[in-house]
Design a protein around this motif. Structure first.
Motif, PDB file in Angstrom:
ATOM      1  N   ASN A 459     -13.483 -61.719  80.737  1.00 20.04           N
ATOM      2  CA  ASN A 459     -13.691 -62.240  79.386  1.00 20.04           C
ATOM      3  C   ASN A 459     -15.087 -62.825  79.223  1.00 20.04           C
ATOM      4  OD1 ASN A 459     -10.840 -61.826  78.754  1.00 20.04           O
ATOM      5  ND2 ASN A 459     -10.468 -63.590  80.083  1.00 20.04           N
ATOM      6  N   ASN A 460     -15.596 -62.680  78.032  1.00 17.41           N
ATOM      7  CA  ASN A 460     -16.886 -63.276  77.670  1.00 17.41           C
ATOM      8  C   ASN A 460     -16.767 -63.660  76.203  1.00 17.41           C
ATOM      9  OD1 ASN A 460     -19.549 -64.085  78.063  1.00 17.41           O
ATOM     10  ND2 ASN A 460     -20.355 -62.116  77.387  1.00 17.41           N
ATOM     11  N   PHE A 461     -15.839 -64.586  75.938  1.00 20.23           N
ATOM     12  CA  PHE A 461     -15.374 -64.798  74.579  1.00 20.23           C
ATOM     13  C   PHE A 461     -16.420 -65.434  73.675  1.00 20.23           C
ATOM     14  CE2 PHE A 461     -12.385 -66.413  71.307  1.00 20.23           C
ATOM     15  CZ  PHE A 461     -11.752 -65.204  71.044  1.00 20.23           C
ATOM     16  N   SER A 462     -17.462 -66.022  74.258  1.00 18.42           N
ATOM     17  CA  SER A 462     -18.496 -66.655  73.436  1.00 18.42           C
ATOM     18  C   SER A 462     -19.745 -65.803  73.293  1.00 18.42           C
ATOM     19  CB  SER A 462     -18.874 -68.022  74.028  1.00 18.42           C
ATOM     20  OG  SER A 462     -17.767 -68.891  74.025  1.00 18.42           O
ATOM     21  N   GLY A 463     -19.777 -64.649  73.950  1.00 15.68           N
ATOM     22  CA  GLY A 463     -20.873 -63.705  73.735  1.00 15.68           C
ATOM     23  C   GLY A 463     -22.084 -63.881  74.608  1.00 15.68           C
ATOM     24  N   ARG A 527     -22.155 -59.286  72.034  1.00 16.36           N
ATOM     25  CA  ARG A 527     -21.548 -58.812  73.284  1.00 16.36           C
ATOM     26  C   ARG A 527     -20.247 -59.559  73.611  1.00 16.36           C
ATOM     27  NH1 ARG A 527     -23.353 -56.654  78.237  1.00 16.36           N
ATOM     28  NH2 ARG A 527     -21.975 -54.963  78.771  1.00 16.36           N
ATOM     29  N   LYS A 528     -19.702 -60.240  72.635  1.00 13.70           N
ATOM     30  CA  LYS A 528     -18.431 -60.928  72.851  1.00 13.70           C
ATOM     31  C   LYS A 528     -17.340 -59.913  73.197  1.00 13.70           C
ATOM     32  CE  LYS A 528     -15.052 -63.643  70.217  1.00 13.70           C
ATOM     33  NZ  LYS A 528     -14.790 -64.319  68.920  1.00 13.70           N
ATOM     34  N   PHE A 529     -16.534 -60.234  74.225  1.00 11.68           N
ATOM     35  CA  PHE A 529     -15.444 -59.326  74.568  1.00 11.68           C
ATOM     36  C   PHE A 529     -14.319 -60.106  75.254  1.00 11.68           C
ATOM     37  CE2 PHE A 529     -18.456 -59.084  78.147  1.00 11.68           C
ATOM     38  CZ  PHE A 529     -17.626 -59.365  79.233  1.00 11.68           C
ATOM     39  N   GLY A 530     -13.157 -59.463  75.358  1.00  9.73           N
ATOM     40  CA  GLY A 530     -12.028 -60.043  76.066  1.00  9.73           C
ATOM     41  C   GLY A 530     -11.289 -61.094  75.253  1.00  9.73           C
TER      42      GLY A 530
END
Length: 989
Positions: A459-463, A527-530
């Motif tokens: 996860n990289n929820f904050s980008g 690039r936020k993901f997960g």
């Protein structure tokens, strides 16, 4: 994912530049960049990563004997620059907890490739033997933040008591922190991950192979000093562990590339669990193990031990500091190659700013024009070493390097200066770029290149991370970065995911890729993901969050930004051009005719003296090499294997059915396509290609949308001056080339069959005829367009005088001798001086007169013979002055008889008709005699001459009323007016 195995790699990549000295004198650092280096002093270690105002979670450093990706040991090997006499002060939350300890190694003792270094069994300093009470112990958050006391204990008394080592020499020291389980183990601790260190497991044996709080501080030789010297501590890679997902990290680090570019990387919410943070120039390698991938890696397990498609990880390469670095350290830092081998020592203080100049394209068809299917060469000058990228856009707007119809070429500049990059002419899909004008390409060199791979980071929820260039002004923007989360094909041909679509996984980034030329602002959340929280860890490909079981790459670089450069792709002209020609076309039929009654045909003629194998030749009403055709309204025909057309013979392709009316009984080859009408009645084009897609011939008639992209003018394949008039044929009336089989590449020599309108722009216009036996159809399909007695003219050229010496030898031109022989001629010309209708002993002179020198005067004589079946009329002769001589304008001054002309004009041309001596001496001027010299590059030069670069001699051999035609010879020298010569002289340059 098991917390024992989970790991995520954060990496920043850079392109190494080996020549250190050339950067030292650079003055490219602006004052605005210098302002970045003003800072409040901070200590070095975990308090640098987690200062008092820090948010998010804490990651412990590790020292384990397992590896990430079979490439990097799961251990944090710290490095610190210290001058001789300075103190290195250390402490940790694991000292004297089990086997917890701190080891320091003097410069040069730790060796080996980055990630797999060899650590000596005996350290130069260990904290554990220090007898001072509580030495090296950090037992609270307050002690961590306070940093070390002075060496003598009198200063900063609220800090921890350090283990102090005085540097015996100036250089880079290696520092190792053991957790409570000591060295050479792979046990995994329980991690609290709290920045406040409020949980007791941060200080007990539960840490196992990790350390929660740690410190490496450099101070002066003054034992009472409390002034920290920051910017000294760095590592090529950090092994870190948060213990679970849902523990985002927000700390900054400060990498520097080997060519001197400095960055701040702020993780900004990256949620990886176990991971390594490092930087290199390529991120991941393609399946060849050499080429940068610029894509993500899709694994089969959490460790990415065997990435799909055979792609590979790249080793750590550049130093990552914990504070803004101290310039003094740079000269002592080792540089490494992407494979982990040592490249040298020393990093420049100032970055090497790249420039690109003299961008151009050298085509295979002269200037910036290349023939279809032949590629070309890109040229540019670079002042630095490093990677370059060339992107060729199909439409001139979209420069996506992964687009199938575009092309990307990457390579390495090993020596600054002029660069040449070959191109095979193909796009990313392996297809040739079609014929077209104004194609655009961009060239970029990539200095300061960083890649930051995230391995198995669910996860990289904050980008994050945010990447910021610190010591230069990037033309793309100082926070610009790039990513591409789409599927792709490896160099080895394996497809990863779906090409052009985002890879699998829950909540992928949106958009799936950054702007390929301009990147994106990494401080935003593109690039936020997960997912948020402890979610998405499926541990199998494509079943968890987007980052699960993947290696995700993000990168940045400094590049000059230049406007795109143009080039053109033009058709390649076949060696069969002029041999097999389009000779007659019937395009106008009754509208709505079915295939059964479709009379459309195209007639080809072999105008050469040799048989031509038509196997694989293509006839079409579309510009196939330009991907421009009529679709369902058009046709394409390929000649079958074994089709051969003999000299003087015809091949006819009928577009309709094989019916009694659609027959050319005198044609050597016929075929029927069985189509309804395909040739547009108001305008269309017809192309003949050889089996290598090179153009043999082209014609067009009329106007309209079914006339596709025309041949490039530089090819001289078609002059359209009379093209619109060719659409005036009546129903079932063909258009014919005249004279038959003489391809002038001009619409002026085509006419509706039996037209009585003189073709004033066609030098040898002959009346076309109707031989068709089908009622109401006007064609000469399969037969000579001009009748049964076509004229023909044979030319033989000789050198007949050198200086004042006439040459009287008789030479037989032959093709069955070595090409170096003085009498060698090409096969097509070998029999022309053996025609029995030449007068006996008429063709005196040499084919090759041997060696001459500048200033010598050569006389050229071009003999002509009318040996066809009919009289030759409107005979206009042109011979280009050889490039190695200068036309002699006064060669025949004062000689008579003249042929009219200005009395005072210079005479440089002689004409003989039926004589062994000149019948007339002609002037060079544009007057009323039959001769004229066109000076080099004269725009008025007749088209039949071709390219006039050194002068052209033009003579109207026939002229009303005195010489209206050259009668066909019936025997040797009979009649006398059937033969003659033109003569001129030139001075050797």
């Amino acid at each position: 994912m098991s917390p024992v195995l989970k790991k995520n790699l954060l990496a920043a990549n850079h392109n190494p530049v080996n020549n250190y000295k050339k950067f030292l004198s650079s003055l490219a650092l602006s004052m605005c960049c210098l302002s970045y280096w003003t800072q409040i002093a901070h200590a070095e270690g975990s308090r640098s990563l987690y200062p008092s105002a820090a948010t998010g979670s804490r990651a412990n450093i590790e020292w384990r004997n397992s590896k990430y990706g079979n490439l990097i040991f799961r251990r944090t090997l710290l490095k610190v620059f210290a001058k001789q006499g300075e103190y290195i002060l250390t402490g940790s939350s694991a000292v004297d907890v089990g086997s917890g300890d701190i080891l320091i190694f003097n410069p040069g003792r730790v060796t080996g490739s980055v990630g797999e270094e060899t650590i000596p069994s005996t350290a130069d300093f260990r904290c554990s033997p220090v007898t001072t009470t509580n030495a090296g112990k950090i037992t609270s958050r307050a002690l961590e933040l306070a940093g070390p006391r002075s060496v003598d204990g009198t200063g900063n008394t609220s800090g921890y008591i350090p283990c102090a080592y005085q540097a015996p020499s100036t250089g880079i020291y290696d520092v190792v922190f053991y957790g409570p389980d000591g060295n050479n183990v792979d046990t995994q601790g329980t991690i609290a991950a709290d920045i406040a260190l409020s949980n007791s497991i941060n200080f007990d044996t539960t840490q196992r192979t990790s350390v929660a709080a740690w410190d490496v501080t450099v101070r002066s030789s003054d034992i009472s000093s409390t002034t920290d010297i920051t910017g000294r501590l760095f590592s090529y890679y950090l092994a870190l562990f948060t213990g679970a997902n849902g523990r985002p990290l927000n700390f900054p680090v400060y990498p520097v590339t080997t060519d001197g570019f400095r960055y701040r990387i702020t993780l900004r919410g990256t949620d990886p669990n176990g991971f390594a943070l490092y930087g290199n120039q390529v991120g991941f390698f393609d399946s060849d193990g050499v080429t940068p991938l610029y894509h993500n890696v899709l694994g089969t397990d959490a460790q990415l031990t065997t990435p799909q498609g055979g792609v590979k990880l790249s080793r750590p390469q550049y130093p990552t500091f914990f504070n803004l670095l101290d310039d003094q350290a740079l000269a002592y830092i080792d540089r490494y190659n992407p494979n982990g081998t040592l490249d040298g020592t020393g990093i420049p203080v100032l970055p090497g700013i790249p420039t690109i100049t003299n961008v151009g394209f050298t085509g295979t068809a002269a200037a910036n024009n290349s023939n279809f299917g032949t590629g070309g060469t890109f040229n540019f000058d670079s002042n630095v070493e490093g990677y370059y990228t060339i992107i060729i856009s199909r439409d001139g707007v979209n420069f996506d390097p992964t687009k199938a119809e575009n092309r990307i070429i990457r390579g390495n500049i090993t020596t600054p200066g002029s660069q040449t990059v070959p191109w095979d002419g193909k796009d990313n899909n392996g297809s040739f770029f079609p014929v077209g004008t104004g194609y655009k390409f961009v060239v970029r060199t990539q200095a300061g290149e960083y890649h930051f791979p995230l391995l198995d980071a669910e996860n990289n929820f904050s980008g994050g991370p945010t990447i910021e260039m610190l010591n230069a002004t990037n033309p793309l923007g100082n926070r610009t970065a790039f990513y591409d989360d789409r599927g792709y094909k490896t160099i080895g041909g394996t497809t990863i995911g779906t090409i052009g679509s985002v890879l699998c996984g829950i909540n992928p980034p949106n958009p799936a890729f950054s702007d390929p030329l301009n990147g994106f602002d990494s401080s935003l959340n593109n690039r936020k993901f997960g997912q948020s929280g402890d979610n998405g860890n499926a541990n199998t490909s494509c079943n968890g969050s987007f980052g699960d079981v993947k290696g995700l790459d993000i990168w940045t670089y400094y590049t000059p930004v230049l406007a795109p450069t143009d080039f053109n792709i033009v058709d390649a002209v076949s060696a069969n051009a002029g041999k097999v020609i389009i000779n007659e076309v019937l395009y106008k039929e009754v509208v709505g005719s079915p295939a059964a009654s479709n009379p459309e045909f195209i007639e080809l003629y072999n105008a050469s003296s040799v048989a031509v194998n038509l196997t694989g030749f293509i006839l079409s009403d579309g510009h196939l090499t330009a991907s421009d055709n009529d679709g369902a309204n058009g046709f394409t025909y390929t000649f079958p294997n074994g089709t051969t057309l003999q000299p003087g013979k015809y091949a006819v392709i009928w577009l309709g059915n094989n019916t009694p009316n659609n027959q050319a009984t005198n044609a050597a080859f016929q075929d029927w396509l069985g189509n309804n009408p395909k040739l547009n009645n108001t305008g269309d084009d017809i192309w003949l290609y050889d089996n290598q897609n090179k153009v043999i011939d082209y014609i067009a008639y009329g106007t309209g949308g079914e006339i596709n992209q025309t041949p490039a003018s530089v090819l001289n394949l078609w002059n359209d001056v009379n093209q619109s008039n060719l659409a005036n044929a009546s129903v079932n009336q063909s258009i014919s080339l005249t004279p038959n089989g003489q391809d002038s590449n001009s619409s002026s020599c085509w006419e509706p069959t039996t037209s009585t309108v003189p073709l004033t722009n066609c030098s040898n216009d002959l009346q076309t005829r109707d031989t068709d036996t089908v009622t109401g159809r006007i064609t000469s399909v399969g037969e000579n367009n001009n009748g049964s007695n076509p004229p023909n003219l044979v030319l033989v050229k000789r050198i007949t005088r050198i200086n004042n010496s006439d040459i009287t030898q008789i030479v037989d031109g032959r093709s069955d001798v070595p090409t170096t022989d003085n009498n060698y001629v090409i096969p097509a010309r070998a029999d022309e001086d053996n025609d029995p209708k030449w007068p006996a002993n008429y063709l005196r002179g040499l084919i090759n007169a041997g060696t001459v020198k500048p200033g010598d005067i050569l006389e050229y004589t071009i003999y002509f013979l009318s040996n066809g079946l009919g009289n030759a009329t409107k005979v206009k002769f042109c011979d280009l002055v050889p490039n190695n001589v200068t036309f002699l304008p006064t060669a025949f001054n004062g000689l008579t008889p003249k042929d009219g002309g200005l009395p005072t004009a210079e005479q440089g041309i002689a004409l003989a008709i039926g004589s062994i001596t000149p019948s007339f001496y002609l002037t060079n001027a544009a007057d009323n005699d039959r001769g004229r010299l066109y000076i080099p590059n004269d725009p008025a030069t007749p088209a039949l001459c071709g390219s006039n670069t050194n002068g052209a001699v033009v003579v109207d051999i026939t002229r009303d009323p005195d010489t209206p035609s050259l009668p066909a010879a019936t025997g040797s020298g009979t009649p006398s007016s059937s033969y003659g010569f033109i003569r001129f002289r030139g001075t050797v340059k």
